[in-house]
Scaffold this active site. Sequence first.
Site, short mmCIF file in Angstrom:
data_model
loop_
_atom_site.label_atom_id
_atom_site.label_comp_id
_atom_site.label_asym_id
_atom_site.label_seq_id
_atom_site.Cartn_x
_atom_site.Cartn_y
_atom_site.Cartn_z
CD1 TRP A 13 52.57 16.30 -20.72
CD2 TRP A 13 52.63 18.45 -19.85
NE1 TRP A 13 53.66 16.88 -21.47
CE2 TRP A 13 53.73 18.34 -20.94
CE3 TRP A 13 52.64 19.55 -19.13
CZ2 TRP A 13 54.48 19.37 -21.31
CZ3 TRP A 13 53.44 20.51 -19.69
CH2 TRP A 13 54.19 20.44 -20.52
CE1 TYR A 21 58.88 19.09 -20.26
CE2 TYR A 21 58.66 21.11 -18.77
CZ TYR A 21 59.28 20.55 -19.89
OH TYR A 21 60.19 21.09 -20.61
CG ASP A 59 54.63 15.59 -24.48
OD1 ASP A 59 54.70 16.90 -23.99
OD2 ASP A 59 55.44 15.36 -25.48
#
Length: 297
Positions: free
Chosen positions: A225, A229, A245
């Site tokens: 994640w 990101y 997410d």
Amino acid sequence: VKLPYRPPYDWPFMLSYLAARAIPGIELVQGERYLRAVEIDGAFGSIEITHDRAKNGLAATIRFPCVKALPTLIARIKRVFDLGADVGLIGQHLALDPILAPFVAARPGLRAPGGWDGFELAIRAILGQQVTVTAGRQLAARLSAICGTELPATSQHEDGITRLFPNAAQVAAADLTGLGMPGARKQTLLALAEATLRDPDLFRAAGDIDATIARLRAIKGIGDWTAHYIALRVVRESDAFPASDIGILRGATPPGGTRPTPQALLQMAEHWRPWRAYAAQHLWAADEALNMGKGNA
């Protein structure tokens, strides 16, 4: 400086995104203006951004002592405000999917906000894991108070822009016990700071999305994640997609339907390539509209 974009541009969304995450003393959204402190090669200043809708552009007021830094500052402004995106073309592709079509129609000018600085954004991503946007902002403010830099009086802005976000060397040398975070999370902050000091190209594209993600995931404590990101917000990988997410998963859930698993969402997202980052932003925006800030993206 006038900075044009291809219309449409969802300025209210961009401003609300920045306002929700603005760190006191470092950033500020005031009315229709965005301000923040900046530092390039040891010189200090500030930027102020407003929207010039009539001319399809942004107006940037840059207060900085070194004109040679202007190209770097403009490039960062363009990254934060995603000025290079052709959202019309991206939207046409994403709207082919019935899941995304209503979101694209509702927000045709939606951009994917970027990060001002790679290290800053990566640190904020770690601080924001599994907490609300507000809690993540508070942790970032606490970290800045612990080891950030106060601007010289001549570089402070009259609207309260007085500090800089800490750099990698400052975080690496800091006592982070005052953050009130689990030890493992603090170790990830330190590992990121050390990796940034070792590799000046850490936050640049590494050939393709898989190589970029692999390089970021090699840092101890950085998971899938966080890597996606960072790739989305700083590296500007248009196909970055943090499928685990919770906000994206909620946004992809049909009314009255079952929330997809990350694996199922990845299969759905194959049709969205190479613009999965913008699909993610549409799903975040849809979730935000329903849950009013419960996510952390």
